[in-house]
Motif scaffolding. Structure first.
Motif, PDB file in Angstrom:
ATOM      1  N   THR A 136      86.604  47.517  -4.517  1.00  0.00           N
ATOM      2  CA  THR A 136      86.467  48.878  -5.060  1.00  0.00           C
ATOM      3  C   THR A 136      85.070  49.398  -4.743  1.00  0.00           C
ATOM      4  OG1 THR A 136      87.913  48.273  -6.886  1.00  0.00           O
ATOM      5  CG2 THR A 136      86.630  50.280  -7.158  1.00  0.00           C
ATOM      6  N   ARG A 137      85.017  50.642  -4.260  1.00  0.00           N
ATOM      7  CA  ARG A 137      83.719  51.287  -4.009  1.00  0.00           C
ATOM      8  C   ARG A 137      83.871  52.781  -4.263  1.00  0.00           C
ATOM      9  NH1 ARG A 137      87.568  49.924   0.085  1.00  0.00           N
ATOM     10  NH2 ARG A 137      87.200  51.206   1.900  1.00  0.00           N
ATOM     11  N   TYR A 138      82.738  53.472  -4.414  1.00  0.00           N
ATOM     12  CA  TYR A 138      82.715  54.851  -4.901  1.00  0.00           C
ATOM     13  C   TYR A 138      82.124  55.742  -3.808  1.00  0.00           C
ATOM     14  CZ  TYR A 138      83.765  52.233  -9.027  1.00  0.00           C
ATOM     15  OH  TYR A 138      84.385  51.373  -9.896  1.00  0.00           O
ATOM     16  N   THR A 186      75.110  55.920  11.471  1.00  0.00           N
ATOM     17  CA  THR A 186      73.968  55.223  10.861  1.00  0.00           C
ATOM     18  C   THR A 186      74.288  54.935   9.396  1.00  0.00           C
ATOM     19  OG1 THR A 186      72.914  57.353  10.365  1.00  0.00           O
ATOM     20  CG2 THR A 186      72.141  56.188  12.333  1.00  0.00           C
ATOM     21  N   TYR A 187      73.748  53.822   8.928  1.00  0.00           N
ATOM     22  CA  TYR A 187      73.815  53.451   7.516  1.00  0.00           C
ATOM     23  C   TYR A 187      72.386  53.418   6.995  1.00  0.00           C
ATOM     24  CZ  TYR A 187      78.678  51.776   7.233  1.00  0.00           C
ATOM     25  OH  TYR A 187      80.047  51.690   7.196  1.00  0.00           O
ATOM     26  N   TYR A 188      72.096  54.231   5.969  1.00  0.00           N
ATOM     27  CA  TYR A 188      70.801  54.125   5.285  1.00  0.00           C
ATOM     28  C   TYR A 188      71.063  53.423   3.960  1.00  0.00           C
ATOM     29  CZ  TYR A 188      66.758  55.164   2.495  1.00  0.00           C
ATOM     30  OH  TYR A 188      65.678  55.015   1.660  1.00  0.00           O
ATOM     31  N   TYR A 232      83.381  47.079  14.506  1.00  0.00           N
ATOM     32  CA  TYR A 232      83.659  47.019  13.066  1.00  0.00           C
ATOM     33  C   TYR A 232      82.322  46.874  12.341  1.00  0.00           C
ATOM     34  CZ  TYR A 232      88.124  45.938  15.219  1.00  0.00           C
ATOM     35  OH  TYR A 232      89.256  45.997  15.997  1.00  0.00           O
ATOM     36  N   HIS A 233      82.261  47.366  11.071  1.00  0.00           N
ATOM     37  CA  HIS A 233      80.942  47.404  10.420  1.00  0.00           C
ATOM     38  C   HIS A 233      81.051  47.231   8.901  1.00  0.00           C
ATOM     39  CE1 HIS A 233      82.555  51.371  11.601  1.00  0.00           C
ATOM     40  NE2 HIS A 233      82.278  51.720  10.356  1.00  0.00           N
ATOM     41  N   PRO A 234      81.719  46.161   8.449  1.00  0.00           N
ATOM     42  CA  PRO A 234      81.881  45.956   6.999  1.00  0.00           C
ATOM     43  C   PRO A 234      80.580  45.570   6.302  1.00  0.00           C
ATOM     44  CG  PRO A 234      82.646  44.025   8.200  1.00  0.00           C
ATOM     45  CD  PRO A 234      82.322  45.057   9.236  1.00  0.00           C
ATOM     46  N   LEU A 246      74.024  55.794   2.804  1.00  0.00           N
ATOM     47  CA  LEU A 246      74.279  57.151   3.273  1.00  0.00           C
ATOM     48  C   LEU A 246      74.691  57.024   4.735  1.00  0.00           C
ATOM     49  CD1 LEU A 246      73.982  60.278   2.920  1.00  0.00           C
ATOM     50  CD2 LEU A 246      71.615  60.003   3.689  1.00  0.00           C
ATOM     51  N   ASN A 247      75.879  57.494   5.055  1.00  0.00           N
ATOM     52  CA  ASN A 247      76.384  57.426   6.435  1.00  0.00           C
ATOM     53  C   ASN A 247      76.258  58.775   7.129  1.00  0.00           C
ATOM     54  OD1 ASN A 247      79.213  55.482   5.383  1.00  0.00           O
ATOM     55  ND2 ASN A 247      77.420  54.735   6.437  1.00  0.00           N
ATOM     56  N   VAL A 248      75.803  58.734   8.369  1.00  0.00           N
ATOM     57  CA  VAL A 248      75.831  59.910   9.236  1.00  0.00           C
ATOM     58  C   VAL A 248      76.696  59.537  10.436  1.00  0.00           C
ATOM     59  CG1 VAL A 248      74.462  61.577  10.541  1.00  0.00           C
ATOM     60  CG2 VAL A 248      73.439  60.367   8.590  1.00  0.00           C
TER      61      VAL A 248
HETATM   62  O1  LIG Z   1      85.405  53.196   2.783  1.00  0.00           O
HETATM   63  C1  LIG Z   1      84.238  52.809   2.756  1.00  0.00           C
HETATM   64  O2  LIG Z   1      83.932  51.763   2.224  1.00  0.00           O
HETATM   65  C2  LIG Z   1      83.130  53.619   3.389  1.00  0.00           C
HETATM   66  C3  LIG Z   1      83.303  53.710   4.859  1.00  0.00           C
HETATM   67  O3  LIG Z   1      84.437  54.422   5.179  1.00  0.00           O
HETATM   68  C4  LIG Z   1      82.092  54.280   5.587  1.00  0.00           C
HETATM   69  O4  LIG Z   1      81.845  55.586   5.204  1.00  0.00           O
HETATM   70  C5  LIG Z   1      82.361  54.149   7.042  1.00  0.00           C
HETATM   71  O5  LIG Z   1      82.434  53.058   7.528  1.00  0.00           O
HETATM   72  C6  LIG Z   1      82.621  55.311   7.848  1.00  0.00           C
HETATM   73  O6  LIG Z   1      83.043  54.884   9.110  1.00  0.00           O
END
Ligand SMILES: O=C(O)C[C@@H](O)[C@H](O)C(=O)CO
Length: 270
Positions: A136-138, A186-188, A232-234, A246-248
């Protein structure tokens, strides 16, 4: 250190600077300013569009020659929703801090859309809860594809300690609509409390010998920026430490169409 990790300077001022040139890609730019009260950050957008996100703190903003007044409210990214400003290409902007202020400058190419500068208030932002159990995430959508912009997509996510996000792993690195879109990202990252750490893996599919083009497992600390050029970017947040990011995102077409890693897709139904 991973070539995908950009460490923001710990001090004040212009503390992170990612350009398409520095990232080795085409679309996404990301800058971060940490300002003391009275300090100003300003810029000209040129041929790019910008979304200013008040990650924390308050400041007096102007854009496209218009005074936008005092914006910002929350003093932690782990509370509430942010104030933001959309600034089109060929324009200028400025923010003078009223409190300690963390200002993100998210940018991508302008496409001559002729949009006006606008304030995006917390009340304009949709929120969603994604996933189940410890996934779960917000999610707070700041500039999703349903809201006007030329190329930018901006979203923020809180992953509680012990949870995963951007999971099951997904990617968006093929310009192959309607199945998948090509979006750099990008992920901040911020952590609460800040001495914590979390993890992000950025990886591509394996070839038949099990070899991956890209496979980076990155330890994330408070203030880190991670570049996702492909794959992939978990993310995984450790027990006791909530993770904010914060994603751009931007690419040739402004739509988020992702592909889930096939071997992990069962998680969607579990
Ligand atoms: O659902 C999420 O956990 C967030 C991701 O979707 C994140 O914003 C992302 O990976 C966008 O490609």
């Amino acid at each position: 250190m991973s070539k995908l990790l950009v460490k923001a300077d710990k001090g004040h001022g212009h503390v992170a600077h990612v350009t398409p040139q520095s990232a080795g890609w085409t679309y996404v730019g990301f800058d971060l300013h940490r300002l003391r009260p009275g300090e100003t950050a300003a810029g000209k957008t040129g041929d790019r569009e910008v979304c200013l996100v008040f990650v924390t703190g308050k400041g007096k903003a102007s854009a496209s020659g218009k005074d936008l007044g005092l914006l910002g409210a929350r003093m932690s990214p782990f509370e509430g929703k942010p104030w933001s400003v959309y600034v089109p290409q060929g324009s200028d902007w400025s923010v003078t801090a009223d409190t300690e202020l963390e200002l993100a400058v998210c940018s991508a190419p302008g496409l001559g859309g002729g949009l006006p500068a606008r304030v995006i208030s917390p009340d304009d932002l949709g929120q969603e809860v994604r996933g189940k159990g410890t996934n779960t995430r917000y999610v707070t959508n700041i500039l999703p594809e349903g809201k006007p912009a030329d190329s930018l997509l901006v979203v923020e996510v809180i992953t509680p300690g012990g949870h995963t996000s951007s999971y099951p792993p997904h990617k968006h690195d093929q310009d192959n609509l309607p199945a998948e879109s090509y979006l750099e990202e990008t992920y901040y990252h911020r952590l609460n409390p800040p001495q914590g750490f979390a993890f992000q893996r950025v990886y591509t599919d394996a070839d038949r010998n099990g070899v991956r083009d890209l496979d980076e497992a990155i330890a994330i600390e408070d203030g880190d920026v991670v570049l996702v050029p492909k794959g992939y970017h978990p993310c995984a947040a450790c027990h006791g430490y909530d993770l904010y990011y914060l994603n751009v995102m931007a690419g040739p077409k402004r739509t988020w169409k992702f592909h889930n890693a096939t071997e992990h897709e069962w998680l969607m139904k579990a």
